[in-house]
Scaffold this motif. Sequence first.
Motif, PDB file in Angstrom:
ATOM      1  N   ALA A 319       0.828  -1.210   0.000  1.00 29.37           N
ATOM      2  CA  ALA A 319       0.000   0.000   0.000  1.00 29.37           C
ATOM      3  C   ALA A 319       0.859   1.256   0.000  1.00 29.37           C
ATOM      4  CB  ALA A 319      -0.925  -0.008   1.222  1.00 29.37           C
ATOM      5  N   LYS A 320       1.875   1.282   0.831  1.00 27.48           N
ATOM      6  CA  LYS A 320       2.757   2.448   0.878  1.00 27.48           C
ATOM      7  C   LYS A 320       3.463   2.644  -0.449  1.00 27.48           C
ATOM      8  CE  LYS A 320       4.893   5.843   2.937  1.00 27.48           C
ATOM      9  NZ  LYS A 320       4.152   7.077   3.323  1.00 27.48           N
ATOM     10  N   ALA A 321       3.884   1.546  -1.102  1.00 22.66           N
ATOM     11  CA  ALA A 321       4.564   1.656  -2.400  1.00 22.66           C
ATOM     12  C   ALA A 321       3.621   2.207  -3.464  1.00 22.66           C
ATOM     13  CB  ALA A 321       5.105   0.292  -2.814  1.00 22.66           C
ATOM     14  N   LEU A 322       2.359   1.751  -3.478  1.00 27.14           N
ATOM     15  CA  LEU A 322       1.416   2.249  -4.476  1.00 27.14           C
ATOM     16  C   LEU A 322       1.093   3.723  -4.247  1.00 27.14           C
ATOM     17  CD1 LEU A 322      -0.413   1.654  -6.884  1.00 27.14           C
ATOM     18  CD2 LEU A 322      -2.208   0.989  -5.266  1.00 27.14           C
ATOM     19  N   ARG A 445      14.579 -17.104  -3.582  1.00 26.35           N
ATOM     20  CA  ARG A 445      14.132 -15.792  -3.079  1.00 26.35           C
ATOM     21  C   ARG A 445      12.615 -15.794  -2.892  1.00 26.35           C
ATOM     22  NH1 ARG A 445      18.199 -12.595  -1.397  1.00 26.35           N
ATOM     23  NH2 ARG A 445      17.254 -10.671  -2.183  1.00 26.35           N
ATOM     24  N   LYS A 446      12.131 -14.804  -2.137  1.00 29.36           N
ATOM     25  CA  LYS A 446      10.703 -14.586  -1.973  1.00 29.36           C
ATOM     26  C   LYS A 446      10.215 -13.754  -3.163  1.00 29.36           C
ATOM     27  CE  LYS A 446      10.344 -16.465   2.165  1.00 29.36           C
ATOM     28  NZ  LYS A 446       9.574 -17.710   2.397  1.00 29.36           N
ATOM     29  N   VAL A 447       9.277 -14.295  -3.924  1.00 37.86           N
ATOM     30  CA  VAL A 447       8.855 -13.646  -5.169  1.00 37.86           C
ATOM     31  C   VAL A 447       7.334 -13.533  -5.205  1.00 37.86           C
ATOM     32  CG1 VAL A 447       8.851 -13.831  -7.696  1.00 37.86           C
ATOM     33  CG2 VAL A 447      10.872 -14.522  -6.396  1.00 37.86           C
ATOM     34  N   THR A 448       6.855 -12.429  -5.749  1.00 34.73           N
ATOM     35  CA  THR A 448       5.421 -12.251  -5.976  1.00 34.73           C
ATOM     36  C   THR A 448       5.201 -11.699  -7.369  1.00 34.73           C
ATOM     37  OG1 THR A 448       3.380 -11.357  -5.027  1.00 34.73           O
ATOM     38  CG2 THR A 448       5.228  -9.853  -5.176  1.00 34.73           C
ATOM     39  N   THR A 449       3.953 -11.762  -7.830  1.00 35.21           N
ATOM     40  CA  THR A 449       3.581 -11.218  -9.137  1.00 35.21           C
ATOM     41  C   THR A 449       2.593 -10.083  -8.931  1.00 35.21           C
ATOM     42  OG1 THR A 449       3.858 -13.380 -10.187  1.00 35.21           O
ATOM     43  CG2 THR A 449       2.601 -11.738 -11.396  1.00 35.21           C
ATOM     44  N   LEU A 450       2.893  -8.958  -9.560  1.00 36.44           N
ATOM     45  CA  LEU A 450       2.004  -7.797  -9.522  1.00 36.44           C
ATOM     46  C   LEU A 450       1.286  -7.682 -10.864  1.00 36.44           C
ATOM     47  CD1 LEU A 450       4.474  -5.170  -7.986  1.00 36.44           C
ATOM     48  CD2 LEU A 450       2.876  -6.661  -6.747  1.00 36.44           C
ATOM     49  N   ALA A 451       0.016  -7.310 -10.819  1.00 37.94           N
ATOM     50  CA  ALA A 451      -0.749  -7.074 -12.048  1.00 37.94           C
ATOM     51  C   ALA A 451      -1.460  -5.733 -11.906  1.00 37.94           C
ATOM     52  CB  ALA A 451      -1.758  -8.193 -12.281  1.00 37.94           C
ATOM     53  N   LEU A 463       2.753   5.246 -19.072  1.00 44.28           N
ATOM     54  CA  LEU A 463       2.479   5.649 -17.696  1.00 44.28           C
ATOM     55  C   LEU A 463       2.186   4.428 -16.819  1.00 44.28           C
ATOM     56  CD1 LEU A 463       1.947   7.730 -15.503  1.00 44.28           C
ATOM     57  CD2 LEU A 463      -0.380   8.006 -16.412  1.00 44.28           C
ATOM     58  N   GLY A 464       1.392   3.489 -17.338  1.00 45.41           N
ATOM     59  CA  GLY A 464       1.096   2.292 -16.572  1.00 45.41           C
ATOM     60  C   GLY A 464       2.361   1.511 -16.237  1.00 45.41           C
ATOM     61  N   SER A 465       3.274   1.456 -17.189  1.00 44.77           N
ATOM     62  CA  SER A 465       4.541   0.743 -16.964  1.00 44.77           C
ATOM     63  C   SER A 465       5.376   1.433 -15.894  1.00 44.77           C
ATOM     64  CB  SER A 465       5.329   0.646 -18.270  1.00 44.77           C
ATOM     65  OG  SER A 465       4.603  -0.067 -19.252  1.00 44.77           O
ATOM     66  N   TYR A 466       5.392   2.773 -15.921  1.00 45.56           N
ATOM     67  CA  TYR A 466       6.158   3.515 -14.917  1.00 45.56           C
ATOM     68  C   TYR A 466       5.617   3.262 -13.508  1.00 45.56           C
ATOM     69  CZ  TYR A 466       8.689   6.248 -18.434  1.00 45.56           C
ATOM     70  OH  TYR A 466       9.512   6.641 -19.463  1.00 45.56           O
ATOM     71  N   VAL A 467       4.285   3.274 -13.387  1.00 48.34           N
ATOM     72  CA  VAL A 467       3.686   3.047 -12.066  1.00 48.34           C
ATOM     73  C   VAL A 467       4.026   1.649 -11.567  1.00 48.34           C
ATOM     74  CG1 VAL A 467       1.512   2.821 -10.801  1.00 48.34           C
ATOM     75  CG2 VAL A 467       1.807   4.695 -12.436  1.00 48.34           C
ATOM     76  N   LEU A 468       3.853   0.648 -12.430  1.00 48.11           N
ATOM     77  CA  LEU A 468       4.126  -0.732 -12.027  1.00 48.11           C
ATOM     78  C   LEU A 468       5.604  -0.934 -11.719  1.00 48.11           C
ATOM     79  CD1 LEU A 468       2.805  -3.482 -11.600  1.00 48.11           C
ATOM     80  CD2 LEU A 468       3.207  -3.982 -14.020  1.00 48.11           C
ATOM     81  N   ARG A 469       6.464  -0.334 -12.532  1.00 48.28           N
ATOM     82  CA  ARG A 469       7.910  -0.446 -12.300  1.00 48.28           C
ATOM     83  C   ARG A 469       8.298   0.167 -10.965  1.00 48.28           C
ATOM     84  NH1 ARG A 469      11.294   3.931 -15.198  1.00 48.28           N
ATOM     85  NH2 ARG A 469      10.219   5.005 -13.492  1.00 48.28           N
ATOM     86  N   ASP A 470       7.729   1.325 -10.643  1.00 48.91           N
ATOM     87  CA  ASP A 470       8.065   1.986  -9.380  1.00 48.91           C
ATOM     88  C   ASP A 470       7.599   1.170  -8.179  1.00 48.91           C
ATOM     89  OD1 ASP A 470       9.199   3.987 -10.815  1.00 48.91           O
ATOM     90  OD2 ASP A 470       7.807   5.575 -10.198  1.00 48.91           O
ATOM     91  N   VAL A 471       6.388   0.602  -8.246  1.00 47.14           N
ATOM     92  CA  VAL A 471       5.911  -0.227  -7.143  1.00 47.14           C
ATOM     93  C   VAL A 471       6.844  -1.422  -6.962  1.00 47.14           C
ATOM     94  CG1 VAL A 471       4.044  -1.734  -6.336  1.00 47.14           C
ATOM     95  CG2 VAL A 471       3.492   0.459  -7.391  1.00 47.14           C
ATOM     96  N   GLY A 472       7.211  -2.048  -8.063  1.00 46.01           N
ATOM     97  CA  GLY A 472       8.113  -3.187  -7.987  1.00 46.01           C
ATOM     98  C   GLY A 472       9.468  -2.824  -7.410  1.00 46.01           C
ATOM     99  N   ALA A 473      10.007  -1.675  -7.822  1.00 47.08           N
ATOM    100  CA  ALA A 473      11.322  -1.248  -7.339  1.00 47.08           C
ATOM    101  C   ALA A 473      11.306  -0.997  -5.836  1.00 47.08           C
ATOM    102  CB  ALA A 473      11.757   0.014  -8.084  1.00 47.08           C
TER     103      ALA A 473
END
Length: 485
Positions: A319-322, A445-451, A463-473
Motif C-alpha cells: 500500500a505504501k509503495a502504491l 528468493r521470496k517472489v510475488t507477481t504484480l498485475a 504511464l502504466g509501466s512507470y507506475v508498475l515499475r516503481d511499485v516493484g522497485a
Amino acid sequence: MLREFRLPDVGEGLTEAEIVKWHVAPGDSVKINQTIVEIETAKAVVELPCPYEGTVSALMADEGQTVDVGAPIISVEDGAGGDGAGPGREALADDMVPDVRKAQASAHAPAQDPAKEKRQPVLVGYGVKTSATRRRPRKPASPAPSAPASSAPASSVAAAAVLPASAPVATVAATAAPVAPVAPAAQAAQGNGAGASVRARVLAKPPVRKLAKDLGVDLTALTGTGPQGSITRADVEAAVAAPSLATAGGRDTTAREERIPVRGVRKATAQAMVASAFSAPHVTEWLQVDVTETMEAVRRLRTLPEFAEVKVSPLLLVAKALITAVKRHPMANASWTGEEIVVKHYVNLGIAAATDRGLIVPNIKDADAMSLPGLARALGELTERARAGKCQPAELSGGTITITNVGVFGVDAGTPILNPGEVAILAVGQIRDMPWVVDGQLAVRKVTTLALSFDHRVVDGELGSYVLRDVGAMLEDPLRMLAWS
C-alpha cells in the motif's frame, strides 16, 4: 396516535434496501433513537433508530424483503390522542436525522415520469442511483368466486390473502427439493366425489409466495403453521429441506440444485462490474518482483514499539509503495468523466474485501497523509469492519485507486476489473519461494507477481509501466519509499 416510520435513504442516495433483522416485535416498547432494525443497502448494513417513543403496533415489512425508500416499515402507537390521521401520522421526532426527514418528505412528493428517470448501477464504494422507484399500491385480495366443475383442475389456487405484517418469518434457505405432503385443504379439493373442481384459498404473504416461486415449491401442497393456518417462510423452507419421497432410478433427488437470490451488495457489485468491464478499455500489465527485502522489513517492523499494537503484513508496504508511486505519477490517480479527466491530489486507498455478503471496496481516506504506523492501524481497522459487515457508507465511496490482494487465496495474480470511477487497480499475488538470479548467482528468493489494470483512456502503456515499475522497485528495496516519498 398511530405513527408510521418510513424507510429513509440513510444519506446514500439509494432507492431501496433489504430488511435484514428486526430488533423489536409488535407489542414491544420503544424509545426515541433506539435501534429497531438492520437494513442492507447496496453499500452496507445500517442500523436504523426509531424516531418515536411508544409501543410497536405492527411490522410492515418482513426480514428478507426489499423495500423502497419512503415506504412504511413499522407503526408505533405513541399513546397520544387522535385517530392517527393528518400530518401527525407521518411526523418525525425533532431529533431524528435530516436524511430521514428528507425521506419522509419525498414519500409524499409527486412521482416523476419514469421515462425521464435513469438508474445507474452502483458498486460498493462508488456512485449513487439518481432516482427513486415507486411501486403501484397493492389491491386488497378478495376471495375468488367458485369455479364451474370443468373450468380448472382441483389444485388451482385462488388470489392470495395478504396476512398481517407481524406474521413470523424465518431465514431463507437456498436448496430446492420436492415439496412436502399435500395439505388437508388441497386433499379435500382433490377428493370431491362429484369430480367438481374447488379452488383452494392459500394464506401466504407476498414475500413467502415469491420465495416459494423461486424455490419451486407448490404452496397448495403445504400445511401452514402460521396464524389462521397461513403458510410461513419456515413452512416453505421445511418443504425444501424435507427428504425426497420419490427417487429417480434409485437416486435421491433431494438438493440437486441451489438457488441464491441476487440482491444487496452482490447485485450492485455485479451491475457495476459489468458497467466497468464494458465501458472502460482495460489494459493489464504484469511484473514479477523479488520481495525478499520487503519480507525482512516486515519482520523488523513487527519488533518496533510503534507497531506493537497493530498488524504488520506485506500488504502494508505494498500500500505504501502504491501511494508513493501514484504521487510520482498523479494521472494514475484520476477519474474519467467523458468531458474531462479529474486528477486527484489525494489518495483514498481502496482495499477490495471478500465478505459473506459479496465483494466490497472500502477505502482509507487521505491515506497519503498517514504515517506508516497510522496506515497500518487504518488497514487493520478497515479489514475488521469489512469482515464484520460494519463499514459505514462514507468508507464505501470516494475511492481513488484500489488494491486487491488475491495472494491470500493462494494464486499468483489475475486481471482485476477497475472499480468504476477509478483508472487503476493493483492485484498482488501470493509470495512464495522461487529460483532467482542475484548478482549472477542462482538463489532461492521470496517472489510475488504484480498485475496493474488501468483505463487506457487516461493511462497509456508508458504511464502504466512507470507506475508498475516503481511499485516493484520499492518492494525490491523498501528504502526507495523513503527516498521517493
